[in-house]
Scaffold this motif. Structure first.
Motif, PDB file in Angstrom:
ATOM      1  N   ILE A 137     -10.533   0.552  -4.577  1.00 18.71           N
ATOM      2  CA  ILE A 137      -9.957   1.810  -4.688  1.00 18.71           C
ATOM      3  C   ILE A 137      -8.435   1.841  -4.579  1.00 18.71           C
ATOM      4  CG2 ILE A 137      -9.927   4.091  -4.068  1.00 18.71           C
ATOM      5  CD1 ILE A 137     -12.829   3.821  -3.729  1.00 18.71           C
ATOM      6  N   ALA A 138      -8.033   1.134  -3.412  1.00 15.08           N
ATOM      7  CA  ALA A 138      -6.498   0.907  -3.307  1.00 15.08           C
ATOM      8  C   ALA A 138      -5.443   0.309  -4.293  1.00 15.08           C
ATOM      9  CB  ALA A 138      -6.409  -0.044  -1.920  1.00 15.08           C
ATOM     10  N   LEU A 139      -6.379  -0.610  -4.867  1.00 18.81           N
ATOM     11  CA  LEU A 139      -5.647  -1.290  -6.020  1.00 18.81           C
ATOM     12  C   LEU A 139      -5.527  -0.321  -7.184  1.00 18.81           C
ATOM     13  CD1 LEU A 139      -6.799  -5.063  -5.568  1.00 18.81           C
ATOM     14  CD2 LEU A 139      -4.813  -4.218  -5.123  1.00 18.81           C
ATOM     15  N   ALA A 140      -6.855   0.347  -7.353  1.00 20.73           N
ATOM     16  CA  ALA A 140      -6.847   1.338  -8.345  1.00 20.73           C
ATOM     17  C   ALA A 140      -5.749   2.403  -8.212  1.00 20.73           C
ATOM     18  CB  ALA A 140      -8.252   2.130  -8.533  1.00 20.73           C
ATOM     19  N   PHE A 141      -5.481   2.780  -6.825  1.00 22.37           N
ATOM     20  CA  PHE A 141      -4.307   3.502  -6.699  1.00 22.37           C
ATOM     21  C   PHE A 141      -3.014   3.011  -7.087  1.00 22.37           C
ATOM     22  CE2 PHE A 141      -0.846   5.142  -4.016  1.00 22.37           C
ATOM     23  CZ  PHE A 141      -0.862   6.676  -4.271  1.00 22.37           C
ATOM     24  N   ASP A 142      -2.932   1.582  -6.709  1.00 18.46           N
ATOM     25  CA  ASP A 142      -1.722   1.173  -7.128  1.00 18.46           C
ATOM     26  C   ASP A 142      -1.601   1.134  -8.776  1.00 18.46           C
ATOM     27  OD1 ASP A 142       0.634  -0.220  -6.072  1.00 18.46           O
ATOM     28  OD2 ASP A 142      -0.383  -2.142  -6.089  1.00 18.46           O
ATOM     29  N   PHE A 143      -2.494   0.762  -9.496  1.00 21.30           N
ATOM     30  CA  PHE A 143      -2.584   0.846 -10.754  1.00 21.30           C
ATOM     31  C   PHE A 143      -2.025   2.205 -11.263  1.00 21.30           C
ATOM     32  CE2 PHE A 143      -4.214   1.874 -14.991  1.00 21.30           C
ATOM     33  CZ  PHE A 143      -4.027   0.730 -15.677  1.00 21.30           C
ATOM     34  N   VAL A 144      -2.587   3.164 -10.829  1.00 23.13           N
ATOM     35  CA  VAL A 144      -2.407   4.556 -11.074  1.00 23.13           C
ATOM     36  C   VAL A 144      -0.814   4.867 -10.687  1.00 23.13           C
ATOM     37  CG1 VAL A 144      -2.831   7.057 -10.877  1.00 23.13           C
ATOM     38  CG2 VAL A 144      -4.693   5.618 -11.066  1.00 23.13           C
ATOM     39  N   ASN A 145      -0.331   4.246  -9.695  1.00 20.26           N
ATOM     40  CA  ASN A 145       0.854   4.531  -9.158  1.00 20.26           C
ATOM     41  C   ASN A 145       2.055   3.842 -10.342  1.00 20.26           C
ATOM     42  OD1 ASN A 145       3.460   4.942  -7.819  1.00 20.26           O
ATOM     43  ND2 ASN A 145       2.773   3.642  -6.068  1.00 20.26           N
ATOM     44  N   GLY A 146       1.581   2.672 -10.901  1.00 20.16           N
ATOM     45  CA  GLY A 146       2.384   2.042 -11.764  1.00 20.16           C
ATOM     46  C   GLY A 146       2.379   2.807 -13.211  1.00 20.16           C
ATOM     47  N   PHE A 147       1.201   3.335 -13.530  1.00 16.85           N
ATOM     48  CA  PHE A 147       1.058   4.116 -14.648  1.00 16.85           C
ATOM     49  C   PHE A 147       1.666   5.436 -14.486  1.00 16.85           C
ATOM     50  CE2 PHE A 147      -1.455   7.243 -16.942  1.00 16.85           C
ATOM     51  CZ  PHE A 147      -1.601   6.910 -18.136  1.00 16.85           C
ATOM     52  N   HIS A 148       1.372   6.086 -13.401  1.00 12.94           N
ATOM     53  CA  HIS A 148       2.299   7.323 -13.138  1.00 12.94           C
ATOM     54  C   HIS A 148       3.735   7.479 -13.165  1.00 12.94           C
ATOM     55  CE1 HIS A 148       3.029  11.140 -10.846  1.00 12.94           C
ATOM     56  NE2 HIS A 148       2.120  11.516 -11.312  1.00 12.94           N
ATOM     57  N   ASP A 149       4.192   6.126 -12.496  1.00 17.09           N
ATOM     58  CA  ASP A 149       5.614   6.095 -12.269  1.00 17.09           C
ATOM     59  C   ASP A 149       6.474   5.129 -13.218  1.00 17.09           C
ATOM     60  OD1 ASP A 149       5.353   7.722 -10.399  1.00 17.09           O
ATOM     61  OD2 ASP A 149       5.564   6.379  -8.639  1.00 17.09           O
ATOM     62  N   ALA A 150       5.832   4.689 -14.228  1.00 17.79           N
ATOM     63  CA  ALA A 150       6.510   3.657 -15.172  1.00 17.79           C
ATOM     64  C   ALA A 150       7.735   4.438 -15.721  1.00 17.79           C
ATOM     65  CB  ALA A 150       5.309   3.442 -16.270  1.00 17.79           C
TER      66      ALA A 150
END
Length: 335
Positions: A13-26
């Motif tokens: 889930i932490a890596l999923a958050f990291d993925f969403v962070n990259g997606f969100h902050d691209a």
């Protein structure tokens, strides 16, 4: 040694958050370059992915701040993992809401708010290291966008003065400069954003007794977080890119260059000091500053107000979400 399934769940889930962070902050890294047509979208995204990944390996100060400088977990084993898991869920929920409405809020503050919320709900006021939250989150969170705006404004004024006799064709040269500046910004984003999840996963490993607080961030944790944020960036975040790239102010290549270079400078400086600031705050401030240097009315301050409100509400909103999740799980006897 058998790795507990709850620890595995937290890491996923932490890596999923990291993925969403990259997606969100691209949008932070590529919105200005895309909106000024300095780079085709697919080239900008590819460059951002590579440099996000490389930037994640530069510093560890932000990760260590997240690990031990903001909250007292005060529990180990499954109880400690549930603490971290709830913080992540609160942050992810707020990120998805703001992404849906196209608001460039702070993933950094969402995560920190999630940690603070579950600490307050579980432990109480003493569960939060308030000196760390104020000195490393609140004060930098207030100062960093103001720095972005001020430096972006000053840099753009200097560019206007130096090129006061140049023809409009000079903008084509700034498109080339933007390849460098947007690359610097993508690298700087990696130095800050991926570090937060490195800290969260390290907290989970410490709670499980697999690492000690004084240990360096494990290279596997660094690599996993770098890959996750790079993958998220490759997926894009087009709603927010539209807001950052054109709704706040319509940028010319010279403005885009000034905003990107300013943002990269501020972000690398704060990452080197271990301050988990918001890349979104810094970039938006720099965009406004670079746009306002042309004329104050060029900036759509109403859009800026909406973004500022999202900033203000992010910490308490994500804290409330994680507190509610904790309360629900506590009623069920899980937390």
């Amino acid at each position: 040694m058998e790795i507990p399934w709850l620890l595995i769940a937290v890491i996923i889930i932490a890596l999923a958050f990291d993925f969403v962070n990259g997606f969100h902050d691209a949008a932070n890294a590529i919105a200005t370059a895309v909106s000024t047509r300095a780079l085709p979208t697919y080239v900008a995204v590819t460059m951002a992915v590579i440099l996000n990944f490389l930037g994640a390996f530069m510093f560890t100060g932000v990760a260590k701040t997240i690990t031990s400088g903001l909250v007292h977990v005060n529990s180990s084993g499954p109880e400690g993992q549930i603490f971290i898991l709830i913080a992540l869920l609160g942050a992810i929920a707020w990120n998805i809401i703001t992404w849906y409405y196209g608001l460039p809020s702070s993933s950094s503050h969402a995560l920190i708010g999630g940690m603070v919320g579950v600490a307050l709900a579980k432990i109480g006021f003493d569960g939060v290291i308030w000196s760390g939250v104020i000195s490393r989150v609140v004060i930098p969170g207030l100062i960093s966008p103001a720095l972005g705006l001020t430096i972006g404004f000053a840099l753009m004024l200097a560019i206007y003065w130096l090129l006061r006799k140049a023809t409009p064709a000079v903008n084509r040269k700034f498109k080339i400069c933007q390849i460098f500046s947007s690359g610097c910004l993508a690298f700087a984003q990696g130095t800050n954003d991926a570090q937060k999840v490195m800290g969260i996963i390290t907290m989970a490993l410490i709670a499980e007794g697999l690492r000690q607080p004084e240990d360096d961030i494990h290279w596997l944790v660094k690599t996993g977080c770098a890959l996750a944020i790079a993958a998220g960036t490759s997926a894009g975040g087009w709603r927010i890119i539209k807001t950052m790239g054109s709704k706040v102010v319509r940028l010319q290549p010279a403005n885009g260059f000034a905003a990107e270079l300013t943002s990269a400078t501020v972000l690398i400086s704060t990452a080197s000091l271990g301050m988990p600031v918001s890349t979104t705050h810094v970039v938006t401030g720099a965009i406004m500053g670079a746009g306002a240097a042309k004329r104050i009315k060029a900036v759509r301050w109403g859009v800026g107000k909406s973004i500022a409100l999202a900033w203000i509400f992010t910490l308490p909103a994500s804290a409330c979400m994680s507190a509610v999740i904790y309360g629900f799980l506590h009623l069920l006897g899980i937390a």
